[in-house]
Design a protein around this motif. Structure first.
Motif, short mmCIF file in Angstrom:
data_model
loop_
_atom_site.label_atom_id
_atom_site.label_comp_id
_atom_site.label_asym_id
_atom_site.label_seq_id
_atom_site.Cartn_x
_atom_site.Cartn_y
_atom_site.Cartn_z
N GLY A 273 0.83 -1.20 0.00
CA GLY A 273 0.00 0.00 0.00
C GLY A 273 0.87 1.25 0.00
O GLY A 273 0.59 2.22 -0.71
N GLU B 31 1.14 4.43 -2.53
CA GLU B 31 1.00 5.82 -2.09
C GLU B 31 2.20 6.65 -2.55
O GLU B 31 2.05 7.78 -3.03
N TYR C 267 -3.82 6.43 8.49
CA TYR C 267 -2.85 5.41 8.88
C TYR C 267 -1.50 6.06 9.22
O TYR C 267 -1.03 6.95 8.49
N THR D 96 1.06 6.33 6.45
CA THR D 96 0.77 7.34 5.42
C THR D 96 1.25 8.70 5.91
O THR D 96 1.89 9.47 5.18
N ASN E 204 -8.56 5.54 9.48
CA ASN E 204 -7.85 4.60 10.34
C ASN E 204 -7.15 5.40 11.42
O ASN E 204 -6.25 6.18 11.10
N ASP F 144 -8.15 6.89 -0.04
CA ASP F 144 -7.70 5.56 0.39
C ASP F 144 -8.95 4.76 0.74
O ASP F 144 -9.63 5.05 1.72
N THR G 187 -9.14 1.56 1.47
CA THR G 187 -8.77 0.29 2.10
C THR G 187 -9.85 -0.22 3.05
O THR G 187 -10.19 -1.40 3.05
N LYS H 174 -5.01 -5.84 2.99
CA LYS H 174 -6.14 -5.90 3.91
C LYS H 174 -7.30 -6.68 3.28
O LYS H 174 -7.15 -7.84 2.98
N VAL I 203 1.29 -9.00 1.18
CA VAL I 203 1.39 -7.54 1.25
C VAL I 203 1.26 -7.01 -0.19
O VAL I 203 1.94 -7.50 -1.09
N GLY I 204 0.39 -6.02 -0.38
CA GLY I 204 0.23 -5.48 -1.73
C GLY I 204 -0.44 -4.12 -1.71
O GLY I 204 -1.00 -3.69 -0.69
N SER J 163 -2.41 -4.73 11.50
CA SER J 163 -3.09 -5.06 10.25
C SER J 163 -4.58 -5.30 10.47
O SER J 163 -5.10 -5.17 11.60
N LEU J 164 -5.29 -5.63 9.41
CA LEU J 164 -6.76 -5.66 9.44
C LEU J 164 -7.27 -6.26 8.15
O LEU J 164 -6.51 -6.50 7.20
N THR K 199 0.00 0.66 15.56
CA THR K 199 -0.06 1.14 14.17
C THR K 199 0.14 2.64 14.01
O THR K 199 0.51 3.11 12.93
N ARG L 268 -8.66 -0.65 18.63
CA ARG L 268 -9.21 -0.87 17.28
C ARG L 268 -9.41 -2.36 17.05
O ARG L 268 -8.54 -3.17 17.36
#
Ligand code: P1T
Length: 390
Positions: A85, A89, A109, A112, A156, A181, A183, A206, A215-216, A334-335, A349, A366
């Motif tokens: 991600g 970005e 996030y 970010t 987030n 975003d 996500t 996610k 992861v992507g 993560s989520l 996070t 969270r």
């Protein structure tokens, strides 16, 4: 993409597109599942005469399938897959010229925030945090140098929702582009390009992947000129995903709609528990009528998602204890995957946002509500709150 043109393709339902778009059976073998294409290079019939692929950083058949699939779900004309991600970005920010400002929604996030404030800002790309629920202030206090408005909705970790259509109208009048975003919502619940956004970005790690095993990142755009510039950077900077990773996301996305329905249903059961629990102070979930941005969420989302946050009356130490006291919810960052996760954003996070305008409350927990049986999730979290929440 088979023989259908773009218009016909878009008339099909979400899950039909998730399962078929970009994934016609392999023309040579008839394989129904998109092959994982490991070749780094592709034979040319003559110099410069290739069959669509030359070198795997520039284009890869498995990645191409994923790009077509998720673009279709975002109702976008173009999709670009990335290694994470944050890689996606980072590539989007390369659309700006030095001196152009990023307006970042004041909840996002932590990674970010770190990318914008600690990587790009020192290179001459100013940024400021803004409350995007206050549209009058956005329009009236607009700095002259803004090139990009960047928002998550829901955010987030506070799950605030912003009116994409209204923000896009303000930004476009002032020649800035809008990045959303998506996500947390996923294209199943919300399609920002339809609402007026210019660029959609995902952590595919996610909900798109959905199983905590890849992861992507992903970018979707409608505009040809934006696509050309992003595609140039995708190739020139090279933050591309491996073919196996593309395959995992491609497979995950096929079940996105059924997973999201279950995530939303389970989240509602958890919200019901939290709203009535004496150890809980505030419950943050976009469906609640008093939630910041509830109206925007109701307008632009199909349902309210699988993420739930809440604060604990007894404060930070109690929040830390609760986060470490569940057994079905796993304590982890993560989520968006099938298993439920719990975390303390302030210490995990969002630790990188400490001391900034994006700092999160220290009594906040969270939850990424998974697709296990709702009764087990409610019992697990209820027990943890009873034992550790006071
Ligand atoms: O981790 P990566 O795939 O690079 O994606 C970054 C990212 C981008 N946008 C949002 C809204 C995100 O939540 C993330 C990653 N977030 C976490 C790891 C997390 O636990 O919040």
């Amino acid at each position: 993409m088979g023989d259908l043109d773009d218009e016909q393709q878009r008339e099909r339902g979400f899950s039909t597109r998730a399962i078929h778009d970009g994934q016609a059976p392999d023309p040579t073998t008839g394989a129904v599942v998109t092959p994982i294409s490991l070749s780094t290079t592709f034979a040319q019939d003559g110099v410069g005469q290739h069959r669509g692929f030359e070198y795997s950083r520039s284009g890869n058949p498995t990645r191409h399938a994923l790009e077509a699939q998720v673009a279709s779900l975002e109702q976008a004309r173009h999709g670009l897959a990335f290694a994470s991600g944050l890689a996606a970005e980072d590539t989007i920010i390369r659309l700006l010229r030095p001196g152009q400002r990023i307006l970042l929604g004041n909840d996002a996030y932590g990674g970010t925030f770190r990318l914008i404030a600690n990587v790009w800002s020192p290179l001459g790309y100013p940024w400021s945090a803004v409350d995007l629920t206050d549209l009058d202030a956005l329009a009236n206090d607009w700095p002259d140098d803004v090139g990009m408005v960047w928002l998550e909705t829901p955010t987030n970790p506070l799950l605030t929702c912003f009116d994409i259509e209204a923000i896009a109208a303000i930004a476009h009048e002032r020649d800035a582009i809008v990045v959303v975003d998506n996500t947390f919502a996923t294209p199943f619940l919300q399609q920002p390009l339809i609402q007026g956004a210019d660029v959609v970005v995902h952590s595919a790690t996610k909900y798109l992947g959905g199983h905590s095993d890849v992861v992507g990142g992903f970018v979707a755009v409608d505009d040809d000129a934006l696509e050309e510039r992003l595609r140039f950077h995708q190739n020139a900077a090279g933050a591309v995903p491996a073919p196996f990773d593309c395959y995992l996301v491609l497979r995950g996305v096929k079940t996105l709609a059924v997973r999201m329905d279950r995530h939303c249903e389970n989240a509602r059961a958890i919200v019901d528990l939290l709203v009535g629990h004496p150890a809980v102070d505030r419950v943050l979930y976009p469906q609640l009528p008093d939630h910041p941005g509830h109206k925007a969420a109701a307008k632009q989302m199909r349902d309210f998602g699988g993420m739930v946050s809440f604060t604990v009356r007894a404060g930070r130490d109690a929040a830390m204890r609760v986060a470490a006291s569940t057994s079905v919810f796993t304590l982890a960052e993560s989520l968006g995957a099938v298993e439920s996760l719990i975390e303390h954003p302030g210490a995990m996070t969002h630790a990188s946002a400490s001391g900034s305008p994006l700092e999160v409350p220290d009594d906040l927990i969270r939850l990424s509500v998974g697709i296990e049986d709702a009764a087990d999730l409610v019992t697990d979290l209820g027990d943890a709150l009873d034992r550790a929440g006071r």
